[in-house]
Design an enzyme around this catalytic site. Structure first.
Site, PDB file in Angstrom:
ATOM      1  N   VAL B 224       0.846  -1.199   0.000  1.00 19.20           N
ATOM      2  CA  VAL B 224       0.000   0.000   0.000  1.00 19.20           C
ATOM      3  C   VAL B 224       0.882   1.249   0.000  1.00 19.20           C
ATOM      4  O   VAL B 224       0.422   2.346   0.328  1.00 19.20           O
ATOM      5  CB  VAL B 224      -0.959   0.028   1.217  1.00 19.20           C
ATOM      6  N   ARG B 226       4.197   2.292  -2.516  1.00 20.69           N
ATOM      7  CA  ARG B 226       4.428   2.732  -3.893  1.00 20.69           C
ATOM      8  C   ARG B 226       4.838   1.517  -4.716  1.00 20.69           C
ATOM      9  O   ARG B 226       5.575   0.648  -4.212  1.00 20.69           O
ATOM     10  CB  ARG B 226       5.564   3.759  -3.944  1.00 20.69           C
ATOM     11  N   ASP B 250      -2.153  -2.476  -4.058  1.00 18.19           N
ATOM     12  CA  ASP B 250      -2.976  -1.284  -4.302  1.00 18.19           C
ATOM     13  C   ASP B 250      -2.206  -0.256  -5.124  1.00 18.19           C
ATOM     14  O   ASP B 250      -2.784   0.731  -5.570  1.00 18.19           O
ATOM     15  CB  ASP B 250      -3.406  -0.683  -2.961  1.00 18.19           C
ATOM     16  N   GLU B 255       0.682   3.173 -13.260  1.00 18.77           N
ATOM     17  CA  GLU B 255      -0.745   3.278 -12.907  1.00 18.77           C
ATOM     18  C   GLU B 255      -1.441   4.158 -13.929  1.00 18.77           C
ATOM     19  O   GLU B 255      -0.880   5.189 -14.317  1.00 18.77           O
ATOM     20  CB  GLU B 255      -0.906   3.877 -11.507  1.00 18.77           C
ATOM     21  N   HIS B 274      -5.204   1.809  -6.478  1.00 22.74           N
ATOM     22  CA  HIS B 274      -4.648   2.904  -5.658  1.00 22.74           C
ATOM     23  C   HIS B 274      -5.767   3.650  -4.919  1.00 22.74           C
ATOM     24  O   HIS B 274      -5.994   4.848  -5.172  1.00 22.74           O
ATOM     25  CB  HIS B 274      -3.830   3.874  -6.535  1.00 22.74           C
ATOM     26  N   SER B 276      -6.542   2.592  -1.360  1.00 21.55           N
ATOM     27  CA  SER B 276      -6.618   2.101   0.018  1.00 21.55           C
ATOM     28  C   SER B 276      -6.859   3.218   1.026  1.00 21.55           C
ATOM     29  O   SER B 276      -7.514   3.015   2.041  1.00 21.55           O
ATOM     30  CB  SER B 276      -5.356   1.317   0.378  1.00 21.55           C
TER      31      SER B 276
END
Lengths: 318, 318
Positions: B224, B226, B250, B255, B274, B276
């Site tokens: 959670v 990077r 996450d 991304e 992404h 969380s």
């Protein structure tokens, strides 16, 4: 002489008991024969409904132990009105079910089921999610499983109340306990309603259209008790109509859940196959509870987890 | 004069700030122009990589605030070597991410993703599930998010250790903290490894083939922090080879996660976009943190959440 009602697989760890008694393992169709002359019956196949049909053959039975917390499958009038002592497996499932309930509450809050389905579509779709801290859960059922649930949800930052036979305040695990008989008047206060009450004549069908109508449209319903606590058609209708926001169901009035049940395909419903309590090692733990009572029984000591057959569960000390 | 780097949507709740300063809202392509003459920059679009390219135009900038906990997208040499003060949104995401991590740990233990997929097939398949009580989690990253995770996992009955810059014992949240530099020697002790370290030159790629080889084959990896903390190809290989049992991710080095990433289709991987920390209300909370610092800045008071640009994060008091 001990009869053991089981499926194809015998219970594990029975060797020490086999040293102390003659053990007859049987499936449902041989139960009557196995009961004849048996002093005790260990219902290891705890969802079996075979006991009432074979009851006529129980000519010297004094003790029945069931490998579950709920005793509804064996609590028929013949047993209730007899002198046979009924014991259950209280305690085995408490913490495991509590973890399961916290898990499904977090899965709702964080929208995990949708994440799984989006992942299967390779779809990246950001959503905002709910916090669970400060949200209010009602646990219906104040036995040891309900208490373990209450303690764990509180530890994770939720507010928790209970529902049980009698209303009271200052309960160590629940704080406020509402009377189940007046539950509908209180349901609108809760974000999550978790049901783990024993199935009895009083609790059967307690979650019906009226109860769901009393819940909040953003509330979720969690059933880890028994399917028959709920009027399934009313639950389906409430989910369809949006009178409640979702349901996590581990138990159903028919198990396995039939393939044509609408619950399978509702995207606000999480279905699991009656497994919330069944941690790795649960079968050994169940036999351990039985073996402890068996030792007590042989020694003439009081048994543990004696069910009040009138109430339908092991009464709490309080 | 305040420049605000945002997307199509402006940040909410900016009205009070607009009363106090001239506010220029801009997207990436207008950032250089907006920076000219600006005293402060609010990077609301916190994943934007536009700041380095526009930096030449920052002719009187004194303060940069970013609407995230991680500052890696803006910590380029030009800012690092300047006198511009950098502040972040420390504190906003702590408890939300902690709930998310507890949720994915429970989802692994209770096999929820598989339940969702079985449900979509209308398939009733009982499984035994894991307990989380007593299992051992390592939280890599001892900032406020890592601490919130440690407290919540402990509250739920897990054992927790930490990993940070320096090894120590007796930490109030972690007990033992291992030195990240010696992490691989400790990884085999853990059932769950949760990564929430800041992305710096020291931490980039710290989870590589060697680290995954040091983990247990039944361990799960949770990221959670990077994506770049992980060598993604090594993670995929470790998951394929069974050197670890699963991963909940996450964050990713690219991304949105590209459609051809093998992570989407691995059934021991849980992918989320992404999200969380992004609880309902997070955008308002982010602006609240900025507005508080803005008030301090106007009043000449010390700012909160000042990043040590050499370390790459806000140093803890301890």
């Amino acid at each position: 002489m001990l009869a053991v009602l089981c499926g194809e697989k015998h219970p594990p760890d029975m060797h020490p008991i086999e040293q102390e008694a003659t053990v007859r393992y049987t499936r449902a169709d041989g139960l009557a024969e196995a009961l004849r002359g048996a002093d005790a019956l260990f219902v290891y196949d705890f969802l079996s409904t075979a006991v009432p049909d074979a009851w006529h053959a129980a000519d010297r039975l004094r003790w029945l132990h069931i490998a579950s917390a709920g005793v509804d499958p064996v609590l028929f009038p013949g047993l209730r009105d007899s002198d046979v002592v009924l014991t259950n497996s209280r305690g085995v499932f408490d913490d495991s079910i509590a973890e399961y309930v916290l898990g499904v509450i977090l899965a709702f809050a964080k929208d995990f089921a949708r994440s799984v389905r989006l992942q299967d579509n390779r779809e990246w779709r950001h959503r905002e999610s709910e916090r669970i801290a400060g949200r209010h859960a009602l646990v219906v059922g104040t036995g040891p499983i309900g208490r373990a649930i209450a303690r764990l949800l509180r530890a994770a930052g939720m507010r928790v109340s209970g529902a049980g036979r009698r209303a009271r305040d200052g309960d160590p695990d629940f704080g406020t306990v509402h009377a189940s008989a007046e539950l509908n008047g209180h349901l609108s206060a809760f974000d999550f309603v978790v049901v783990v009450a024993p199935l009895t004549e009083r609790t059967k069908g307690m979650f019906d259209a009226e109860a769901f109508a009393a819940m909040r449209p953003d509330a979720r319903f969690v059933n880890v008790g028994r399917g028959e606590l709920v009027v399934t058609d009313d639950l389906v209708e409430a989910l369809r109509a949006g009178s409640i926001a979702g349901a996590a169901l581990d138990v159903f009035d028919t198990e396995p859940l039939p393939a044509d049940s609408p619950l399978w395909t509702m995207d606000n419903v999480f279905v699991s196959p009656h497994m919330s309590g069944d941690f790795i090692g649960w079968r050994n733990a169940l036999v351990e509870v039985f073996a402890d009572n068996f030792r007590r029984w042989r020694a003439g000591e009081p048994l543990r987890n004696v069910v009040d057959k009138r109430l339908g569960y092991v009464p709490s000390a309080d």
